[in-house]
Design an enzyme around this catalytic site. Structure first.
Site, PDB file in Angstrom:
ATOM      1  N   ALA A  65       0.862  -1.179   0.000  1.00 57.91           N
ATOM      2  CA  ALA A  65       0.000   0.000   0.000  1.00 57.91           C
ATOM      3  C   ALA A  65       0.901   1.232   0.000  1.00 57.91           C
ATOM      4  O   ALA A  65       2.049   1.176   0.449  1.00 57.91           O
ATOM      5  CB  ALA A  65      -0.886  -0.014   1.241  1.00 57.91           C
ATOM      6  N   GLY A 108       0.701  -4.921   0.997  1.00 60.07           N
ATOM      7  CA  GLY A 108      -0.503  -4.977   0.174  1.00 60.07           C
ATOM      8  C   GLY A 108      -0.254  -5.627  -1.184  1.00 60.07           C
ATOM      9  O   GLY A 108      -1.187  -6.149  -1.796  1.00 60.07           O
ATOM     10  N   GLU A 111      -0.576  -9.207  -0.507  1.00 55.95           N
ATOM     11  CA  GLU A 111      -2.004  -9.457  -0.220  1.00 55.95           C
ATOM     12  C   GLU A 111      -2.830  -9.445  -1.504  1.00 55.95           C
ATOM     13  O   GLU A 111      -3.732 -10.263  -1.691  1.00 55.95           O
ATOM     14  CB  GLU A 111      -2.511  -8.414   0.777  1.00 55.95           C
ATOM     15  CG  GLU A 111      -1.873  -8.594   2.153  1.00 55.95           C
ATOM     16  CD  GLU A 111      -2.123  -7.427   3.095  1.00 55.95           C
ATOM     17  OE1 GLU A 111      -1.897  -6.270   2.694  1.00 55.95           O
ATOM     18  OE2 GLU A 111      -2.536  -7.667   4.234  1.00 55.95           O
ATOM     19  N   GLU A 131       4.823  -4.948   7.128  1.00 61.46           N
ATOM     20  CA  GLU A 131       4.094  -3.849   7.789  1.00 61.46           C
ATOM     21  C   GLU A 131       4.580  -3.601   9.205  1.00 61.46           C
ATOM     22  O   GLU A 131       4.534  -2.484   9.718  1.00 61.46           O
ATOM     23  CB  GLU A 131       2.592  -4.165   7.819  1.00 61.46           C
ATOM     24  CG  GLU A 131       1.898  -4.093   6.459  1.00 61.46           C
ATOM     25  CD  GLU A 131       1.888  -5.407   5.707  1.00 61.46           C
ATOM     26  OE1 GLU A 131       2.714  -6.295   6.006  1.00 61.46           O
ATOM     27  OE2 GLU A 131       1.045  -5.545   4.809  1.00 61.46           O
TER      28      GLU A 131
HETATM   29  N1  CAA Z   1       4.651   3.229  -0.686  1.00 61.69           N
HETATM   30  C1  CAA Z   1       5.058   4.394  -1.245  1.00 61.69           C
HETATM   31  N2  CAA Z   1       6.201   4.521  -1.926  1.00 61.69           N
HETATM   32  C2  CAA Z   1       6.979   3.425  -2.058  1.00 61.69           C
HETATM   33  C3  CAA Z   1       6.620   2.189  -1.502  1.00 61.69           C
HETATM   34  C4  CAA Z   1       5.392   2.113  -0.797  1.00 61.69           C
HETATM   35  N3  CAA Z   1       4.936   0.972  -0.264  1.00 61.69           N
HETATM   36  N4  CAA Z   1       7.596   1.282  -1.783  1.00 61.69           N
HETATM   37  C5  CAA Z   1       8.529   1.948  -2.490  1.00 61.69           C
HETATM   38  N5  CAA Z   1       8.163   3.247  -2.664  1.00 61.69           N
HETATM   39  C6  CAA Z   1       8.889   4.307  -3.371  1.00 61.69           C
HETATM   40  C7  CAA Z   1      10.075   4.794  -2.569  1.00 61.69           C
HETATM   41  O1  CAA Z   1       9.671   5.739  -1.614  1.00 61.69           O
HETATM   42  C8  CAA Z   1      10.926   5.384  -3.666  1.00 61.69           C
HETATM   43  O2  CAA Z   1      10.404   6.625  -4.022  1.00 61.69           O
HETATM   44  P1  CAA Z   1      11.398   7.919  -4.170  1.00 61.69           P
HETATM   45  O3  CAA Z   1      12.289   7.564  -5.326  1.00 61.69           O
HETATM   46  O4  CAA Z   1      10.469   9.044  -4.441  1.00 61.69           O
HETATM   47  O5  CAA Z   1      12.150   8.014  -2.889  1.00 61.69           O
HETATM   48  C9  CAA Z   1      10.670   4.446  -4.857  1.00 61.69           C
HETATM   49  O6  CAA Z   1       9.444   3.779  -4.562  1.00 61.69           O
HETATM   50  C10 CAA Z   1      11.752   3.381  -5.021  1.00 61.69           C
HETATM   51  O7  CAA Z   1      11.891   2.719  -3.772  1.00 61.69           O
HETATM   52  P2  CAA Z   1      13.311   2.495  -3.052  1.00 61.69           P
HETATM   53  O8  CAA Z   1      14.245   3.617  -3.380  1.00 61.69           O
HETATM   54  O9  CAA Z   1      13.035   2.247  -1.611  1.00 61.69           O
HETATM   55  O10 CAA Z   1      13.779   1.174  -3.808  1.00 61.69           O
HETATM   56  P3  CAA Z   1      14.798   0.064  -3.255  1.00 61.69           P
HETATM   57  O11 CAA Z   1      15.072  -0.806  -4.433  1.00 61.69           O
HETATM   58  O12 CAA Z   1      15.929   0.681  -2.534  1.00 61.69           O
HETATM   59  O13 CAA Z   1      13.952  -0.762  -2.158  1.00 61.69           O
HETATM   60  C11 CAA Z   1      11.984  -1.914  -1.323  1.00 61.69           C
HETATM   61  C12 CAA Z   1      12.851  -1.530  -2.552  1.00 61.69           C
HETATM   62  C13 CAA Z   1      12.781  -2.849  -0.417  1.00 61.69           C
HETATM   63  C14 CAA Z   1      10.735  -2.601  -1.847  1.00 61.69           C
HETATM   64  C15 CAA Z   1      11.612  -0.626  -0.536  1.00 61.69           C
HETATM   65  O14 CAA Z   1      11.096   0.337  -1.464  1.00 61.69           O
HETATM   66  C16 CAA Z   1      10.601  -0.823   0.535  1.00 61.69           C
HETATM   67  O15 CAA Z   1      10.922  -1.330   1.592  1.00 61.69           O
HETATM   68  N6  CAA Z   1       9.320  -0.414   0.288  1.00 61.69           N
HETATM   69  C17 CAA Z   1       8.282  -0.478   1.276  1.00 61.69           C
HETATM   70  C18 CAA Z   1       7.758  -1.925   1.468  1.00 61.69           C
HETATM   71  C19 CAA Z   1       6.680  -1.957   2.534  1.00 61.69           C
HETATM   72  O16 CAA Z   1       6.894  -1.632   3.671  1.00 61.69           O
HETATM   73  N7  CAA Z   1       5.439  -2.363   2.143  1.00 61.69           N
HETATM   74  C20 CAA Z   1       4.314  -2.448   3.035  1.00 61.69           C
HETATM   75  C21 CAA Z   1       3.479  -1.204   2.931  1.00 61.69           C
HETATM   76  S1  CAA Z   1       2.188  -1.111   4.162  1.00 61.69           S
HETATM   77  C22 CAA Z   1       0.918  -2.073   3.570  1.00 61.69           C
HETATM   78  O17 CAA Z   1       1.002  -2.624   2.489  1.00 61.69           O
HETATM   79  C23 CAA Z   1      -0.290  -2.181   4.464  1.00 61.69           C
HETATM   80  C24 CAA Z   1      -1.275  -3.209   4.056  1.00 61.69           C
HETATM   81  O18 CAA Z   1      -1.287  -4.315   4.543  1.00 61.69           O
HETATM   82  C25 CAA Z   1      -2.319  -2.923   3.074  1.00 61.69           C
END
Ligand code: CAA
Length: 257
Positions: A65, A108, A111, A131
């Site tokens: 998400a 998400g 999911e 999460e």
């Molecule tokens: N939401 C918003 N933006 C996101 C995102 C997310 N879930 N995942 C990645 N992005 C964005 C980053 O902020 C970044 O944007 P900017 O260039 O503007 O900074 C861009 O995508 C590229 O991401 P990274 O620079 O972080 O890429 P990476 O290759 O270094 O890392 C990754 C990849 C390990 C997937 C890392 O992006 C990450 O950890 N993302 C978040 C994963 C996460 O926590 N997901 C769970 C979300 S909560 C949820 O989903 C709740 C639910 O149950 C419904």
């Protein structure tokens, strides 16, 4: 509806939906989910479509998400807006939906993939429910569906530590049906989708209902449901055609009736 966050195309009898927010690793915001639901509704009403494939990019199916959209959300906004409920539309589709997952399927994203009927994984796929690192728990079915897919021990470890599992572990654990090379993923998913679309559509839909019932009821109720559906299939033209074709050593020509 003009789509900004997904692309859709038709490949024979398959509706192919590609999540398309490359700058955010396909993070799922509410606009994207609205577009996804709109595309699914279009395919549901289109008799020429027999199966849907949802995919992302080679780097990410979806990284979860959209954290930036959620960051400032209040409890009242989440509760009164019934946040995440509209995501379930994917799991409510009557036609089969295949998730073709390459790269990250996190939070998400994982999911969403699990809401589909089965997951084909690329060899670079990574699944996780991270999460917990954000101070929340999975909210779109992760604690429930992952546990049903992989069992309590692995689901608990994944949800409590936020660690990722690679494609091989996901296949061993039963989360994905198969692993294919990343360069062949979409073609393979579309080919499987067209194979399904070549069967009798009402029988496909009933079969999907029967398998899903296994998750929602007791064994004896599920077996009874399956048997009643099986009996009802003798009212279809396609049962007559399918069995006649076998006896006559030819390919069936299903009328979807
Ligand atoms: N939401 C918003 N933006 C996101 C995102 C997310 N879930 N995942 C990645 N992005 C964005 C980053 O902020 C970044 O944007 P900017 O260039 O503007 O900074 C861009 O995508 C590229 O991401 P990274 O620079 O972080 O890429 P990476 O290759 O270094 O890392 C990754 C990849 C390990 C997937 C890392 O992006 C990450 O950890 N993302 C978040 C994963 C996460 O926590 N997901 C769970 C979300 S909560 C949820 O989903 C709740 C639910 O149950 C419904």
């Amino acid at each position: 509806m003009a789509y900004q966050n997904i692309r859709i195309e038709t490949r024979d009898a398959v509706g192919l939906i590609t999540l398309n927010r490359p700058d955010a690793l396909n993070a799922l915001n509410s606009d994207l989910i609205d577009e996804l639901n709109d595309a699914l509704a279009g395919y549901a009403g289109d008799e020429s479509i027999g199966c849907v494939v949802i995919t992302g990019s080679e780097k990410a199916f979806a990284a979860g998400a959209d954290i930036k959209q959620m960051q400032t959300m209040s409890y009242m906004e989440a509760y009164l807006g019934d946040f995440l409920t509209s995501w379930e539309r994917v799991s409510e589709q009557r036609k089969p939906v295949i998730a073709a997952v390459a790269g990250y399927a996190l939070g998400g994203g994982c999911e969403l993939a699990m809401m589909c009927d089965f997951i084909l994984a690329a060899d670079n796929a990574k699944f996780g429910q991270p999460e917990i690192n954000l101070g929340v728990s999975p909210g779109a079915g992760g604690t429930q569906r992952l546990t049903r897919f992989v069992g309590k021990s692995k689901a608990m470890e994944m949800c409590l530590t936020g660690r990722m599992m690679d494609a091989e572990e996901a296949e061993r654990a039963g989360l994905v049906s198969r692993i294919v090379p990343v360069s062949e993923l979409v073609e393979e998913a579309v080919s499987v989708g067209n194979k399904i679309a070549g069967k009798s559509m009402p029988i496909v839909m009933m079969t999907k209902e029967a398998v899903n019932r296994a998750y929602e009821t007791t064994l004896s109720e599920g077996v009874r449901f399956e048997r009643r559906l099986f009996q009802s299939m003798f009212a279809t033209q396609d049962q007559k055609e399918g069995m006649a074709a076998f006896a006559e050593k030819r390919k069936p020509r299903f009328a979807n009736r």
